[in-house]
Design a protein around this motif. Structure first.
Motif, PDB file in Angstrom:
ATOM      1  N   TYR A  95       0.771  -1.157  -0.150  1.00  0.00           N
ATOM      2  CA  TYR A  95       0.250   0.114   0.026  1.00  0.00           C
ATOM      3  C   TYR A  95       0.842   1.230   0.034  1.00  0.00           C
ATOM      4  CZ  TYR A  95      -3.872  -3.168   0.795  1.00  0.00           C
ATOM      5  OH  TYR A  95      -4.915  -3.969   0.511  1.00  0.00           O
ATOM      6  N   ARG A 152       0.698   3.190  -3.250  1.00  0.00           N
ATOM      7  CA  ARG A 152      -0.565   4.131  -3.764  1.00  0.00           C
ATOM      8  C   ARG A 152      -0.358   5.535  -3.197  1.00  0.00           C
ATOM      9  NH1 ARG A 152      -5.667   0.098  -1.979  1.00  0.00           N
ATOM     10  NH2 ARG A 152      -5.676  -1.083  -4.202  1.00  0.00           N
ATOM     11  N   ASN A 153      -1.265   6.056  -3.841  1.00  0.00           N
ATOM     12  CA  ASN A 153      -1.568   7.550  -3.384  1.00  0.00           C
ATOM     13  C   ASN A 153      -2.064   7.170  -1.908  1.00  0.00           C
ATOM     14  OD1 ASN A 153      -0.528   9.273  -5.439  1.00  0.00           O
ATOM     15  ND2 ASN A 153      -2.278   8.709  -6.546  1.00  0.00           N
ATOM     16  N   LYS A 154      -2.033   7.904  -1.092  1.00  0.00           N
ATOM     17  CA  LYS A 154      -2.422   7.935   0.508  1.00  0.00           C
ATOM     18  C   LYS A 154      -4.015   7.873   0.465  1.00  0.00           C
ATOM     19  CE  LYS A 154       1.464  10.140   3.249  1.00  0.00           C
ATOM     20  NZ  LYS A 154       2.139   8.998   2.533  1.00  0.00           N
ATOM     21  N   LYS A 155      -4.665   8.586  -0.455  1.00  0.00           N
ATOM     22  CA  LYS A 155      -5.923   8.322  -0.870  1.00  0.00           C
ATOM     23  C   LYS A 155      -6.295   8.702  -1.986  1.00  0.00           C
ATOM     24  CE  LYS A 155      -7.683  13.230   0.097  1.00  0.00           C
ATOM     25  NZ  LYS A 155      -6.517  14.111  -0.076  1.00  0.00           N
ATOM     26  N   PRO A 156      -7.518   8.255  -2.657  1.00  0.00           N
ATOM     27  CA  PRO A 156      -7.638   8.194  -4.006  1.00  0.00           C
ATOM     28  C   PRO A 156      -7.439   9.733  -4.892  1.00  0.00           C
ATOM     29  CG  PRO A 156      -9.343   6.986  -3.201  1.00  0.00           C
ATOM     30  CD  PRO A 156      -8.459   7.620  -2.112  1.00  0.00           C
ATOM     31  N   ARG A 157      -6.740   9.871  -5.639  1.00  0.00           N
ATOM     32  CA  ARG A 157      -6.749  11.183  -6.280  1.00  0.00           C
ATOM     33  C   ARG A 157      -7.808  11.055  -7.487  1.00  0.00           C
ATOM     34  NH1 ARG A 157      -6.094  14.075 -10.887  1.00  0.00           N
ATOM     35  NH2 ARG A 157      -3.988  15.180 -10.907  1.00  0.00           N
ATOM     36  N   TRP A 200      -5.861   2.921  -6.659  1.00  0.00           N
ATOM     37  CA  TRP A 200      -7.380   2.533  -5.897  1.00  0.00           C
ATOM     38  C   TRP A 200      -8.230   2.357  -6.989  1.00  0.00           C
ATOM     39  CZ3 TRP A 200      -7.436   2.635  -0.842  1.00  0.00           C
ATOM     40  CH2 TRP A 200      -6.393   3.299  -0.018  1.00  0.00           C
ATOM     41  N   ASP A 205     -11.098   3.614  -7.281  1.00  0.00           N
ATOM     42  CA  ASP A 205     -11.703   4.713  -7.983  1.00  0.00           C
ATOM     43  C   ASP A 205     -10.832   5.650  -9.099  1.00  0.00           C
ATOM     44  OD1 ASP A 205     -14.073   4.875  -6.370  1.00  0.00           O
ATOM     45  OD2 ASP A 205     -13.208   6.515  -4.961  1.00  0.00           O
ATOM     46  N   GLU A 206      -9.782   5.372  -8.781  1.00  0.00           N
ATOM     47  CA  GLU A 206      -8.344   5.877  -9.763  1.00  0.00           C
ATOM     48  C   GLU A 206      -8.487   4.955 -11.079  1.00  0.00           C
ATOM     49  OE1 GLU A 206      -5.119   7.822  -6.887  1.00  0.00           O
ATOM     50  OE2 GLU A 206      -5.227   5.634  -7.100  1.00  0.00           O
ATOM     51  N   GLU A 220      -8.760  -5.661  -7.555  1.00  0.00           N
ATOM     52  CA  GLU A 220      -7.586  -5.017  -6.836  1.00  0.00           C
ATOM     53  C   GLU A 220      -6.424  -4.934  -7.637  1.00  0.00           C
ATOM     54  OE1 GLU A 220      -6.890  -3.604  -2.429  1.00  0.00           O
ATOM     55  OE2 GLU A 220      -7.345  -5.628  -2.751  1.00  0.00           O
TER      56      GLU A 220
END
Length: 116
Positions: free
Chosen positions: A8, A11-16, A75, A77-78, A91
């Motif tokens: 993990y 990955r970006n820390k949260k979806p961008r 993610w 969403d990305e 995933e």
């Protein structure tokens, strides 16, 4: 194949999420995304998604891992925002580094989406 844990930190820390103008730049490539057949081991099913090489140039820079020169692990969403369409539960767990336009996906065998 051994069960692989997802790193993990890649990955970006949260979806961008993409902006509308970024998404517009990617639209022309969506019909050229190639989806492999599914393959599996005892625990997971897998598939790989091949993006058109030119599409990588249109993906925002912060989707890339500068140290590796490949896409980060995305993610849901990305990757959906890029135009990748597949059923629920997949995933993104790895990028095929020799061919950075190939994204590797997995999900548990006999995946059942949660019911609400």
């Amino acid at each position: 194949m051994a069960t692989m844990d997802i790193d993990y930190t890649r990955r970006n820390k949260k979806p961008r999420l993409l902006t509308d103008s970024e998404r517009d730049k990617l639209d022309e490539f969506v019909d050229s995304i190639h989806y492999s057949s599914r393959y599996n081991d005892d625990h997971n099913e897998y598939r790989h998604v091949q993006l058109p090489k030119q599409m990588l140039k249109a993906i925002p820079k912060d989707y890339f891992d500068g140290a590796r020169g490949t896409l980060k692990l995305l993610w849901e969403d990305e990757w959906r925002g890029l135009g990748i369409t597949q059923s629920l539960g997949w995933e993104h767990y790895e990028v095929h580094e020799p061919e950075p336009h190939i994204l590797l996906f997995k999900r548990p065998m006999n995946y059942q989406p949660p019911t609400h």
